[in-house]
Design a protein around this motif. Sequence first.
Motif, PDB file in Angstrom:
ATOM      1  N   LYS A  13     -26.943  38.909 -15.848  1.00  0.00           N
ATOM      2  CA  LYS A  13     -27.821  37.729 -15.172  1.00  0.00           C
ATOM      3  C   LYS A  13     -28.288  36.599 -16.088  1.00  0.00           C
ATOM      4  O   LYS A  13     -28.535  35.502 -15.523  1.00  0.00           O
ATOM      5  N   SER A  14     -28.605  36.731 -17.391  1.00  0.00           N
ATOM      6  CA  SER A  14     -29.097  36.102 -18.154  1.00  0.00           C
ATOM      7  C   SER A  14     -27.929  34.907 -18.492  1.00  0.00           C
ATOM      8  O   SER A  14     -28.354  33.929 -19.171  1.00  0.00           O
ATOM      9  N   ARG A  15     -26.668  35.129 -18.283  1.00  0.00           N
ATOM     10  CA  ARG A  15     -25.538  34.194 -18.463  1.00  0.00           C
ATOM     11  C   ARG A  15     -25.214  33.426 -17.360  1.00  0.00           C
ATOM     12  O   ARG A  15     -24.311  32.647 -17.418  1.00  0.00           O
ATOM     13  N   LEU A  16     -26.084  33.505 -16.133  1.00  0.00           N
ATOM     14  CA  LEU A  16     -25.822  32.592 -14.885  1.00  0.00           C
ATOM     15  C   LEU A  16     -25.860  31.438 -15.537  1.00  0.00           C
ATOM     16  O   LEU A  16     -26.821  30.832 -16.198  1.00  0.00           O
ATOM     17  N   CYS A  17     -25.086  30.407 -15.045  1.00  0.00           N
ATOM     18  CA  CYS A  17     -25.081  28.807 -15.491  1.00  0.00           C
ATOM     19  C   CYS A  17     -25.854  27.959 -14.367  1.00  0.00           C
ATOM     20  O   CYS A  17     -25.503  27.113 -13.784  1.00  0.00           O
ATOM     21  N   CYS A  18     -26.989  28.496 -14.079  1.00  0.00           N
ATOM     22  CA  CYS A  18     -27.921  27.879 -13.120  1.00  0.00           C
ATOM     23  C   CYS A  18     -29.233  28.076 -13.405  1.00  0.00           C
ATOM     24  O   CYS A  18     -29.647  29.233 -14.215  1.00  0.00           O
ATOM     25  N   LYS A  19     -30.177  27.239 -13.171  1.00  0.00           N
ATOM     26  CA  LYS A  19     -31.629  27.539 -13.495  1.00  0.00           C
ATOM     27  C   LYS A  19     -32.256  28.519 -12.516  1.00  0.00           C
ATOM     28  O   LYS A  19     -31.704  28.882 -11.486  1.00  0.00           O
ATOM     29  N   GLU A  20     -33.417  29.094 -13.000  1.00  0.00           N
ATOM     30  CA  GLU A  20     -34.043  30.324 -12.259  1.00  0.00           C
ATOM     31  C   GLU A  20     -34.353  30.002 -10.896  1.00  0.00           C
ATOM     32  O   GLU A  20     -34.200  30.782  -9.882  1.00  0.00           O
ATOM     33  N   HIS A  21     -34.674  28.588 -10.284  1.00  0.00           N
ATOM     34  CA  HIS A  21     -35.059  28.362  -8.874  1.00  0.00           C
ATOM     35  C   HIS A  21     -33.798  28.539  -8.033  1.00  0.00           C
ATOM     36  O   HIS A  21     -34.097  28.996  -6.783  1.00  0.00           O
ATOM     37  N   ILE A  22     -32.548  28.607  -8.502  1.00  0.00           N
ATOM     38  CA  ILE A  22     -31.363  28.813  -7.784  1.00  0.00           C
ATOM     39  C   ILE A  22     -31.486  30.262  -7.298  1.00  0.00           C
ATOM     40  O   ILE A  22     -31.055  30.483  -6.154  1.00  0.00           O
ATOM     41  N   VAL A  23     -31.858  31.187  -8.285  1.00  0.00           N
ATOM     42  CA  VAL A  23     -31.699  32.421  -7.870  1.00  0.00           C
ATOM     43  C   VAL A  23     -32.956  32.934  -7.155  1.00  0.00           C
ATOM     44  O   VAL A  23     -33.009  33.667  -6.060  1.00  0.00           O
ATOM     45  N   LYS A  24     -34.184  32.460  -7.353  1.00  0.00           N
ATOM     46  CA  LYS A  24     -35.455  32.697  -6.627  1.00  0.00           C
ATOM     47  C   LYS A  24     -35.366  32.156  -5.211  1.00  0.00           C
ATOM     48  O   LYS A  24     -35.970  32.751  -4.440  1.00  0.00           O
ATOM     49  N   ASN A  25     -34.672  30.919  -5.032  1.00  0.00           N
ATOM     50  CA  ASN A  25     -34.722  30.531  -3.600  1.00  0.00           C
ATOM     51  C   ASN A  25     -33.796  31.241  -2.600  1.00  0.00           C
ATOM     52  O   ASN A  25     -33.360  30.658  -1.492  1.00  0.00           O
ATOM     53  N   CYS A  26     -32.881  31.884  -3.033  1.00  0.00           N
ATOM     54  CA  CYS A  26     -31.944  32.635  -2.164  1.00  0.00           C
ATOM     55  C   CYS A  26     -32.593  33.985  -1.342  1.00  0.00           C
ATOM     56  O   CYS A  26     -33.543  34.436  -1.798  1.00  0.00           O
ATOM     57  N   SER A  27     -31.848  34.184  -0.216  1.00  0.00           N
ATOM     58  CA  SER A  27     -32.363  35.117   0.701  1.00  0.00           C
ATOM     59  C   SER A  27     -31.622  36.486   0.354  1.00  0.00           C
ATOM     60  O   SER A  27     -32.085  37.554   0.475  1.00  0.00           O
ATOM     61  N   LYS A  28     -30.398  36.280  -0.218  1.00  0.00           N
ATOM     62  CA  LYS A  28     -29.658  37.355  -0.684  1.00  0.00           C
ATOM     63  C   LYS A  28     -28.746  37.072  -1.719  1.00  0.00           C
ATOM     64  O   LYS A  28     -28.153  36.153  -1.956  1.00  0.00           O
ATOM     65  N   PHE A  29     -28.584  38.031  -2.815  1.00  0.00           N
ATOM     66  CA  PHE A  29     -27.784  37.789  -4.095  1.00  0.00           C
ATOM     67  C   PHE A  29     -26.778  38.672  -4.350  1.00  0.00           C
ATOM     68  O   PHE A  29     -26.940  39.903  -4.205  1.00  0.00           O
ATOM     69  N   ILE A  30     -25.522  38.182  -4.049  1.00  0.00           N
ATOM     70  CA  ILE A  30     -24.209  38.969  -4.336  1.00  0.00           C
ATOM     71  C   ILE A  30     -23.581  38.567  -5.657  1.00  0.00           C
ATOM     72  O   ILE A  30     -23.372  37.537  -5.883  1.00  0.00           O
ATOM     73  N   SER A  31     -23.424  39.716  -6.322  1.00  0.00           N
ATOM     74  CA  SER A  31     -22.389  39.523  -7.446  1.00  0.00           C
ATOM     75  C   SER A  31     -20.925  40.306  -7.277  1.00  0.00           C
ATOM     76  O   SER A  31     -20.913  41.337  -6.820  1.00  0.00           O
ATOM     77  N   ILE A  32     -20.126  39.421  -7.849  1.00  0.00           N
ATOM     78  CA  ILE A  32     -18.548  39.970  -7.581  1.00  0.00           C
ATOM     79  C   ILE A  32     -18.057  39.726  -9.096  1.00  0.00           C
ATOM     80  O   ILE A  32     -18.029  38.660  -9.512  1.00  0.00           O
ATOM     81  N   ASP A  33     -17.569  40.785  -9.666  1.00  0.00           N
ATOM     82  CA  ASP A  33     -17.401  40.961 -11.057  1.00  0.00           C
ATOM     83  C   ASP A  33     -16.798  42.032 -11.583  1.00  0.00           C
ATOM     84  O   ASP A  33     -16.561  42.915 -10.781  1.00  0.00           O
ATOM     85  N   HIS A  34     -16.039  41.710 -12.906  1.00  0.00           N
ATOM     86  CA  HIS A  34     -15.274  42.785 -13.306  1.00  0.00           C
ATOM     87  C   HIS A  34     -15.605  43.159 -14.787  1.00  0.00           C
ATOM     88  O   HIS A  34     -14.787  43.718 -15.523  1.00  0.00           O
ATOM     89  N   HIS A  35     -16.767  42.814 -15.309  1.00  0.00           N
ATOM     90  CA  HIS A  35     -17.360  43.070 -16.553  1.00  0.00           C
ATOM     91  C   HIS A  35     -17.680  44.508 -16.860  1.00  0.00           C
ATOM     92  O   HIS A  35     -18.671  44.818 -15.929  1.00  0.00           O
TER      93      HIS A  35
END
Length: 323
Positions: A89-111
Amino acid sequence: MNNLENIIKAINGSNDFVITSHCSPDGDNIGSSLGVYYSLKKLGKNVVYVLDDTIPLNLRFLTKDVNIYNSEDMFNKDYVLIALDCGDKSRLCCKEHIVKNCSKFISIDHHASNDAYGDLNYIDIVASSTCELVYNLLTEMTKELDIDIIDEKIATCLYTGLVTDTGNFSYSNTNPSSFLMAYHLAKVGASRDEIIQNIYQNNSVNYYKLLGEALNTLQIIEKKVSCITLSLDMLKNNNIDFNDVDGITTYTRDIEDVEVGLLFKQKGPNEIKVSFRSKNYVNVSKIAQKFSGGGHIRAAGCTINDTLENAKNMVIKEVLNHI
Ligand code: 5GP
Ligand code: MN
């Protein structure tokens, strides 16, 4: 219901989306983001692509028709946020308000280091690439909605991430399913020549000058560890951007007897990005996690806020414990 089904349900039930990924974007990052971006647009959804970093020159053929937003220009609310290929999560390439303002958060990943930070997560650590997971998602959605989602443009995005994350189908993360995916994308019309030429056959002369200087810094430690160093001055003198040198990493691993290859890239006087690669048995994701980074078993990274010399000493000492 598995996660994939929940994600499809969330996508079908929503109209507004924001797509993002990790900083220092690479082929899988941009390919998977744009694969989802174009697919959602095709389904008539509103989609905004947010990424606060520079796109590498060799991947701009993918983004040339896309409006990429900076976090500061994006104040929408109540959207579904989809993070692609971001293991942390700390590597997301956007500011905090982008995560704060969402109604649902989906992560698609292979790490391997992904701790399922989303509300909904589709994580498969043995998948070749996030593009392969997006391909699975779109294949399922195609079946459910009875619309052929993957067209030439989407196939080109997904093939890019598949090629870059598997090192042209050479790394151990290349699964039988990756070839099936490649077969299907090639059949749909992925622009394979355009991808290969842009990614591997379009380097500037200055890039080769920098590569020459970089190879001159090559050190071999106890036969099994190698490292290459790229200082701020080397990048500046050759007029090469920090995000345009990822291709140099492979040289560290492709040496006889070497098990772990390291690339130290100086971003600022006290900001060092380290790339780890291993050949057979060392889990470099575990080593990178000791320095608050992460990644995969055979390819990982971290950023160390210290001098170049201190970063090198610390990392090499730790790597030698695993040899
Ligand atoms: P690269 O060395 O090419 O930048 O990264 C190798 C792999 O490790 C990629 O999958 C990348 O996403 C991941 N990675 C690189 N740097 C970091 C980092 O600082 N933190 C985490 N969690 N993963 C990283
Ligand atoms: Mn990836």
